[in-house]
Structure formats: C-alpha cells, structure tokens
Design a protein around this motif. Structure first.
Motif, PDB file in Angstrom:
ATOM      1  N   THR A  76      -7.687  33.429 -11.896  1.00 12.97           N
ATOM      2  CA  THR A  76      -7.912  33.309 -13.343  1.00 12.97           C
ATOM      3  C   THR A  76      -9.124  32.450 -13.672  1.00 12.97           C
ATOM      4  O   THR A  76      -9.553  32.403 -14.826  1.00 12.97           O
ATOM      5  N   GLN A  77      -9.682  31.750 -12.664  1.00 20.07           N
ATOM      6  CA  GLN A  77     -10.757  30.807 -12.931  1.00 20.07           C
ATOM      7  C   GLN A  77     -12.103  31.260 -12.374  1.00 20.07           C
ATOM      8  O   GLN A  77     -13.041  30.453 -12.255  1.00 20.07           O
ATOM      9  N   LEU A 178     -15.751  40.948  -6.141  1.00 24.41           N
ATOM     10  CA  LEU A 178     -14.907  39.768  -6.336  1.00 24.41           C
ATOM     11  C   LEU A 178     -14.266  39.776  -7.715  1.00 24.41           C
ATOM     12  O   LEU A 178     -13.088  39.423  -7.865  1.00 24.41           O
ATOM     13  N   TYR A 179     -15.026  40.190  -8.731  1.00 23.75           N
ATOM     14  CA  TYR A 179     -14.473  40.249 -10.088  1.00 23.75           C
ATOM     15  C   TYR A 179     -13.253  41.162 -10.144  1.00 23.75           C
ATOM     16  O   TYR A 179     -12.195  40.782 -10.656  1.00 23.75           O
ATOM     17  N   LEU A 202     -20.074  29.182  -3.771  1.00 27.33           N
ATOM     18  CA  LEU A 202     -18.678  29.319  -4.171  1.00 27.33           C
ATOM     19  C   LEU A 202     -18.382  28.478  -5.408  1.00 27.33           C
ATOM     20  O   LEU A 202     -17.651  28.919  -6.309  1.00 27.33           O
ATOM     21  N   ALA A 203     -18.946  27.283  -5.456  1.00 21.14           N
ATOM     22  CA  ALA A 203     -18.735  26.427  -6.627  1.00 21.14           C
ATOM     23  C   ALA A 203     -19.276  27.092  -7.890  1.00 21.14           C
ATOM     24  O   ALA A 203     -18.683  26.979  -8.972  1.00 21.14           O
ATOM     25  N   SER A 204     -20.400  27.810  -7.775  1.00 21.40           N
ATOM     26  CA  SER A 204     -20.978  28.487  -8.943  1.00 21.40           C
ATOM     27  C   SER A 204     -20.067  29.595  -9.454  1.00 21.40           C
ATOM     28  O   SER A 204     -20.172  30.002 -10.616  1.00 21.40           O
ATOM     29  N   LEU A 205     -19.173  30.081  -8.587  1.00 18.16           N
ATOM     30  CA  LEU A 205     -18.239  31.138  -8.977  1.00 18.16           C
ATOM     31  C   LEU A 205     -16.901  30.579  -9.459  1.00 18.16           C
ATOM     32  O   LEU A 205     -16.008  31.352  -9.836  1.00 18.16           O
ATOM     33  N   GLY A 206     -16.766  29.259  -9.431  1.00 19.11           N
ATOM     34  CA  GLY A 206     -15.550  28.638  -9.949  1.00 19.11           C
ATOM     35  C   GLY A 206     -14.634  28.057  -8.895  1.00 19.11           C
ATOM     36  O   GLY A 206     -13.562  27.539  -9.235  1.00 19.11           O
ATOM     37  N   ALA A 207     -15.017  28.134  -7.617  1.00 20.36           N
ATOM     38  CA  ALA A 207     -14.177  27.569  -6.568  1.00 20.36           C
ATOM     39  C   ALA A 207     -14.151  26.047  -6.676  1.00 20.36           C
ATOM     40  O   ALA A 207     -15.120  25.417  -7.093  1.00 20.36           O
TER      41      ALA A 207
END
Length: 248
Positions: A76-77, A178-179, A202-207
C-alpha cells in the motif's frame, strides 16, 4: 549477543537439516548465516519461512542470508511518481502473471550494465524454476507488441512476497511490473514485499528499513492465513494486449 566464529555448514545430503538460529547471523557481511546445503524445494520452503534466502556468485558455494535491518515495502506504500503514473495510465502495454517465468528468470540473469557477470547462475535458475513449478515462486511480465520488456520474480511465504530480481528493457517497465504486483498483493491481503537489502533506488519507491526481529514477527503472523501454493492469475483488472499483438 554471541556471534559464530565460523559459518554454520549445511550438509547437501541432508535437506531436512535445520538452519541455525537467525540471531547468529554475522554482522559483517551483514546477515551471512550459513554455507553449503542444496537448493531443493523443501530446503527453500523452510528457508523462506524463516526469512532466510540464498545469495551467492556462480563460483562460490551456496550462501544463506538473513540481514538486519531488513528492507521492506508494504504494497500500500509504493511511491508512484508523476512520470510513472503517466506511464501506467498510457496502458500501451500488457501485463501478465506467471505466463513467462523462465523468460523473466533469463532476463534477470543477464549481466547488468557495467558488470561482467551475474549472481543468478544456472543452479539458481534451475532451483527457482522448480520452485515456480511447485507453486511457490511467481513472475509478473510487462509486454509491448508481444515483446517482453520488463518484469520481476519472487517467492511467496505466508503472505509475504520475497522480491528476488527485476529487469527492464524499456523506460519504467520494471516499475510498471512492481506497480501491478502491488495492486495484486493488496487484493490478496499481503503484508509486505521483502526487498532484502536497502538501497537509494528502493527508498525512492517507498521501501523502508525494519529490524530483523520486526520483519520475522510480521512474517510469522501471516502464517495464520497463508497464501496457498499454485499458479497465479490476476484478481484485479489489468491492461490487456491489443488485438494486433497477441501474447506468446
């Protein structure tokens, strides 16, 4: 807390041999827990259930890891940038589940730009192909005019998706994969995508990062209602291939 002075050895002829307790994993390199064993389906099932995964180069023995902290992405994030959302909404592509696992595996095994080799050697490819046949590993594929342009694959344990690798041969293709994976995992009530080791990408994708203890607690809680093994089909509406470009 005690740390091993040497790695725990797994006997390749004893697939039911237990893994060492994960708190015994080394600090440097982060999370290295055991060496040896095999990549049988039964051993992989037990490994992932304990939050352990294999990762090694083709010229090395099998290495088993459980890092601390752990990079995770709640479905969800997922962070969707404006440009990615436009790419998703254009829908000039088709997306499928478990339609081309071997092709995704092969594409993920190709050397990355600036690298001469790959960590995904033949034994690993064969092992994950068998894991897919047993219904524990899944792929998501992105197509454009019947050509595979991106995708990813991973392993399911409980209701956690352990992301293993992704590839892209067109702008944003792996992010599109991934979406749609995240949308499907939300529908299937999955708690997390395990991303293993943190990175800026990964952090840029919300991890985010969480402790190993927190990760293992969340993983264990999902076995109250685990996802059963088997081939996946989408439970949500997804872009379909145009009529003039049938899927393989």
């Amino acid at each position: 807390m005690d740390r091993p002075t040497r790695l725990h050895w797994l006997d390749p002829l004893t697939p039911d041999q237990p893994f060492p307790a994960v708190h015994l994993a080394m600090r440097e390199p982060n999370g290295l827990l055991a060496i040896g064993g095999d990549l049988s389906v039964s051993r992989l099932i037990r490994a992932y259930r304990q939050g352990i995964f294999p990762w090694y180069n083709p010229d090395e023995p099998i290495l088993w890891w459980c890092p601390d902290p752990r990079a995770v992405l709640p479905p969800t994030q997922l962070r969707v940038s404006r440009s990615l959302r436009k790419a998703i909404q254009r829908a000039d592509y088709a997306v499928t589940l478990d339609r081309a696992f071997s092709q995704v595996l092969d594409a993920c095994a190709q050397p990355r730009r600036g690298s001469r080799g790959t960590w995904l050697g033949q034994p690993m490819q064969q092992a994950y192909a068998q894991f897919h046949q047993s219904g524990h590993a899944h792929s998501i594929e992105v197509w454009r005019q019947a050509k595979l342009i991106g995708g990813l694959y991973g392993v399911v344990s409980g209701r956690v998706f352990f992301g293993e690798s992704m590839f892209s041969q067109a702008t944003d293709a792996s992010k599109i994969a991934l979406y749609w994976l995240c949308q499907e995992l939300i529908e299937r009530q999955f708690a997390l995508i395990d991303c293993q080791i943190a990175s800026d990408h990964l952090a840029s994708l919300g991890a985010r990062q969480c402790s190993r203890v927190e990760f293992l607690q969340q993983l264990a809680s999902t076995f109250a209602s685990p996802c059963e093994p088997g081939r996946w089909q989408f439970q949500i509406p997804v872009p379909c291939a145009p009529a003039h470009a049938p899927l393989p």
